[in-house]
Design a protein around this motif. Sequence first.
Motif, PDB file in Angstrom:
ATOM      1  N   SER A 177      41.821  18.310  21.835  1.00 50.67           N
ATOM      2  CA  SER A 177      42.737  17.613  22.560  1.00 50.67           C
ATOM      3  C   SER A 177      42.321  17.134  24.036  1.00 50.67           C
ATOM      4  O   SER A 177      41.639  18.026  24.532  1.00 50.67           O
ATOM      5  N   HIS A 178      42.966  16.054  24.591  1.00 48.35           N
ATOM      6  CA  HIS A 178      42.386  15.498  25.590  1.00 48.35           C
ATOM      7  C   HIS A 178      43.735  15.819  26.892  1.00 48.35           C
ATOM      8  O   HIS A 178      45.070  15.274  26.443  1.00 48.35           O
ATOM      9  N   ILE A 179      43.473  16.657  27.914  1.00 46.82           N
ATOM     10  CA  ILE A 179      44.804  17.129  28.611  1.00 46.82           C
ATOM     11  C   ILE A 179      44.144  16.555  30.264  1.00 46.82           C
ATOM     12  O   ILE A 179      43.299  17.261  30.813  1.00 46.82           O
ATOM     13  N   GLU A 180      45.181  15.841  30.822  1.00 46.34           N
ATOM     14  CA  GLU A 180      44.851  15.449  32.271  1.00 46.34           C
ATOM     15  C   GLU A 180      45.993  15.922  33.136  1.00 46.34           C
ATOM     16  O   GLU A 180      47.220  15.852  32.737  1.00 46.34           O
TER      17      GLU A 180
ATOM     18  N   ASN B 126      40.166  27.233  23.484  1.00 45.79           N
ATOM     19  CA  ASN B 126      38.431  26.974  24.011  1.00 45.79           C
ATOM     20  C   ASN B 126      38.357  25.688  24.569  1.00 45.79           C
ATOM     21  O   ASN B 126      38.648  24.747  24.072  1.00 45.79           O
ATOM     22  N   VAL B 127      37.981  25.718  25.836  1.00 50.04           N
ATOM     23  CA  VAL B 127      38.106  24.688  26.800  1.00 50.04           C
ATOM     24  C   VAL B 127      36.572  23.938  26.566  1.00 50.04           C
ATOM     25  O   VAL B 127      35.502  24.580  26.734  1.00 50.04           O
ATOM     26  N   LEU B 128      36.453  22.808  25.973  1.00 54.10           N
ATOM     27  CA  LEU B 128      35.183  22.351  25.559  1.00 54.10           C
ATOM     28  C   LEU B 128      34.545  21.544  26.843  1.00 54.10           C
ATOM     29  O   LEU B 128      33.344  21.561  26.806  1.00 54.10           O
TER      30      LEU B 128
ATOM     31  N   LYS C 288      39.809  22.650  22.371  1.00 51.95           N
ATOM     32  CA  LYS C 288      39.591  22.792  21.094  1.00 51.95           C
ATOM     33  C   LYS C 288      40.793  23.323  20.285  1.00 51.95           C
ATOM     34  O   LYS C 288      40.939  24.327  19.975  1.00 51.95           O
ATOM     35  N   THR C 289      41.855  22.386  20.400  1.00 53.44           N
ATOM     36  CA  THR C 289      43.227  22.765  19.597  1.00 53.44           C
ATOM     37  C   THR C 289      43.572  21.065  19.327  1.00 53.44           C
ATOM     38  O   THR C 289      43.528  20.417  20.203  1.00 53.44           O
ATOM     39  N   MET C 290      44.274  21.223  17.951  1.00 56.94           N
ATOM     40  CA  MET C 290      44.926  19.732  17.652  1.00 56.94           C
ATOM     41  C   MET C 290      46.474  19.928  18.265  1.00 56.94           C
ATOM     42  O   MET C 290      47.032  18.843  18.212  1.00 56.94           O
TER      43      MET C 290
ATOM     44  N   LEU D 297      50.770  21.288  22.682  1.00 60.07           N
ATOM     45  CA  LEU D 297      52.206  21.251  23.199  1.00 60.07           C
ATOM     46  C   LEU D 297      52.600  22.471  24.051  1.00 60.07           C
ATOM     47  O   LEU D 297      53.055  22.453  25.023  1.00 60.07           O
ATOM     48  N   GLN D 298      52.212  23.552  23.447  1.00 55.64           N
ATOM     49  CA  GLN D 298      52.644  24.963  24.100  1.00 55.64           C
ATOM     50  C   GLN D 298      52.076  24.913  25.430  1.00 55.64           C
ATOM     51  O   GLN D 298      52.499  25.417  26.438  1.00 55.64           O
ATOM     52  N   ILE D 299      50.592  24.775  25.453  1.00 55.41           N
ATOM     53  CA  ILE D 299      49.599  24.648  26.562  1.00 55.41           C
ATOM     54  C   ILE D 299      50.451  23.807  27.689  1.00 55.41           C
ATOM     55  O   ILE D 299      50.286  24.237  28.829  1.00 55.41           O
TER      56      ILE D 299
END
Length: 215
Positions: free
Chosen positions: A138-141, A164-166, A187-189, A192-194
């Motif tokens: 997943s991509h998070i900004e 796990n942060v890629l 590394k998670t699909m 949402l909780q994060i």
Amino acid sequence: MIVEEMMQKKVLTLQPTHTIKDAIHVLRENKIRHLPITDLEGKVIGIVSDRDIKQATPSNILDHNDNELMTITLDKIMTKNPIIGHPLDFVEEVATIFYDQQIGCLPIVSQEKLVGIVTETDLLYKYIELTGAHQPGSHIEVRVPNKPGILFEVSKVFHDHSANVLSVLVYPDAKSEENKILVFRVKTMNPLQIIEDIRKEGFDVLWPNMPGINT
């Protein structure tokens, strides 16, 4: 990362006395776009690209295999004294050269000898590897204050979720110099909780930002 770790070490070359026909054969047979031109001592003196070939051989002439045109030597069409790199150059410095000079390849030279080559495709593949974009995730900004230690504060959220942060990229916030943007590849699909916990810590999540994500 230095260039030596990513450059292609097996480099096909021709000499200035070779012909356009020779270059076309090597480019097509090996499915490549650039050929360093070297002298007898292995020193790079030029570059011939598929674009140079196309400019020198209009398609209607090339299709008819014009003998006179095909025998033109490469010293007539090559880019002379090309920009070169060194195996110990940093990859980001090389990327800047590609961007500033608008080139498609960079011969890598050590002690005046050709030892490798880097192409724009090599840089693209390396960028994909370094960012983990080729791996499921997943991509998070996140927009954060531009202050020391802020990356650690945000990273604690990922640690608490055993995520796990890629990769992490940092770039300026176009709206304010007081902030910067952190781009995480995780590394998670199901992030949402994060994302919810990042917001609870007071940070602004820019992406994902779709209906239902903010609730």
